[in-house]
Motif scaffolding. Structure first.
Motif: not given
Length: 495
Positions: A40-63
């Motif tokens: 749990p102490t590495e939660t501060r690194y979650a944003g690095a993966f969310l920065t990639i994952a969310l746009p890909l998921i949104i773009i993928g679903l949209g396409l």
């Protein structure tokens, strides 16, 4: 204008189907967040993966929602190649982002590390000791996903219209079931089973859970990343770990079709397989060579020499890249063995790289056939045959020519990479070792490749990793197809 409209329609369908894969790729980037349950102490690194994952998921679903045709469109191989090359480039470049955001890695080394992960190569240019666990897990997971082919992962749930074009473009032409989705699902079930058993076996052998997960991922994916700076040398005095890793690497290197056949208790097709027999022969001869000529110089004898030799040989031919000894202490004969093993590589339809043992076997049959023809009557017809699964297939000149062209192209790329590295001041032996490892996706390194290596050398290795993983023709066909279509669109738009 009709042809222009036709192209637009085809590319709309291609983008719609690509959206399916982008969505799955985005989901894959969320997977490292599961590790936060344990760290749990590495939660501060979650944003690095969310920065990639969310746009890909949104773009993928949209396409997928907006462009996927109502009536399924079957793609041809050229269109499949365009999608596969584009998706792999997206994966490699987006995969560099966590390394830059979390570790502060520069752009080129970050792209290199990402490419090394997704392509299952395993040469690392980051400081593992200073890297958070979540990023180490991502490296290993990228090799697991890249080894299976994330296009295959998407196909396991995608519409049938994606067909065999994407599977073939990723270098997987064997079908385990009549439907591509069923076939992909079987591959994933085998893959998941290997992984779960591997994790549990390594844990029982003495590894910690985090070590076991990372090494099972990269052994099955034949990638070779380790979460330890010393690699598997940490367990050099634990024979159980080396034996388990050897088995896992072999499982990753064996054709999934043959493995599936074996687990269904159909043993004859497996033992008839030319690529299996060739791999077994090469491994046996190489282990004997190691025990007789390499092991004495390392102070190894008896069972230890056989165990270490088998591990090293399987690691090289499976293109995994784990090392149980320091290769810099090997005699030149040992380096030649490793070089040849990496170039030969694993089975077709596996997670490994290299030229592939089936192609080597076909060339062997072709040479033997050519010599035999010289002694046959001119009117006599005779064609060599190989066993693939439960079918005996005749080889013709076209198939042999295709294999010969591939091997020639592979060796041309190999020598071009070696030439580039020697031009930057690296020794010939080190250059041949390092670039063969890069091109084959083996990941064995003697320390030549580092984050501060010349930029051109790193980018040549990135290109080599991608070309080797997608087996050249997919990349060439995809680029030529897209370039030609773009040119036609521009010309017809001006008309």
């Amino acid at each position: 204008m009709r042809y222009k409209d036709y192209l637009r329609g085809r590319y709309r369908a291609m983008l719609g189907y690509a959206g399916e894969i982008l969505f799955f790729l985005g989901v894959l980037y969320l997977t490292p967040l599961l590790l936060l349950i344990f760290y749990p102490t590495e939660t501060r690194y979650a944003g690095a993966f969310l920065t990639i994952a969310l746009p890909l998921i949104i773009i993928g679903l949209g396409l997928r929602a907006r462009l996927t045709p109502v009536e399924p469109v079957t793609l041809n191989v050229q269109e499949g190649a365009v999608i596969v090359v584009a998706i792999w480039l997206v994966a490699i470049f987006t995969g560099a982002i966590p390394f830059m955001l979390i570790n502060g890695t520069a752009f080129t080394p970050a792209v290199f590390e990402s490419a090394s992960g997704w392509t299952g190569t395993g040469i690392s240019v980051i400081d593992v000791a200073a890297t958070p666990n979540i990023l180490l897990f991502f490296r290993s997971f990228s090799q697991l996903a890249g080894g299976a082919g994330f296009v295959i992962i998407a196909l396991s749930a995608a519409a049938g219209a994606l067909g065999t074009s994407l599977s073939a473009a990723e270098g997987r032409t064997d079908q385990l079931a009549p439907h591509i989705r069923q076939s992909a699902g079987i591959v994933l079930r085998l893959y998941a089973g290997y992984t779960v058993v591997g994790v549990l076996a390594l844990r029982l052998a003495g590894m910690g859970w985090f070590d076991a997960v990372n090494h099972a991922f990269t052994a099955i994916g034949t990638g070779g990343f380790s979460n330890r700076p010393e690699g598997v040398l940490v367990w050099k005095d634990n024979p159980a770990v080396e034996i388990i890793l050897t088995i896992l690497m072999l499982l990753g290197a064996i054709n999934f079709f043959l493995a599936y056949t074996f687990f269904r208790r159909k043993f004859r097709p497996v033992f008839r397989s030319g690529e299996i027999r060739l791999m077994a022969t090469v491994i046996g001869v190489s282990v004997i060579g190691f025990v007789g000529l390499v092991a004495p110089g390392l102070g190894l004898d008896g069972g230890t020499a056989v165990l270490k030799g088998t591990f090293e040989v399987v690691s090289a031919i499976s293109t995994t890249g784990f090392a149980a000894t320091d290769h810099r202490q090997w005699v030149d004969f040992g380096w030649v063995i490793l070089l040849l093993l990496m170039l030969i590589g694993s089975n077709t339809g596996s997670t490994g790289g290299g030229i592939k043992s089936l192609r080597i076997y076909i060339l062997y049959k072709a040479v033997r056939w050519e010599i035999q023809r010289a002694f046959m009557p001119t009117h006599m017809l005779n064609e060599p045959a190989i066993w693939q699964g439960e079918q005996r297939r005749l080889l013709n000149d076209k198939q042999v020519r295709q294999v010969g062209i591939f091997v020639a192209l592979y060796m041309t790329m190999f020598f071009a990479g070696v030439l580039l590295m020697t031009a930057h001041g690296y020794g010939l032996r080190e250059s041949m070792y390092e670039f063969s490892s890069t091109l084959a996706g083996a990941g064995l390194s003697v320390g030549v490749t580092r984050a501060d290596s010349p930029t051109l050398v790193l980018w040549s290795q990135i290109a080599g990793m991608l070309l080797g993983r997608l087996e050249f023709f997919t990349v060439f066909i995809g680029i030529i197809k897209f370039g030609g279509d773009a040119r036609d669109m521009v010309r017809r738009g001006r008309a």
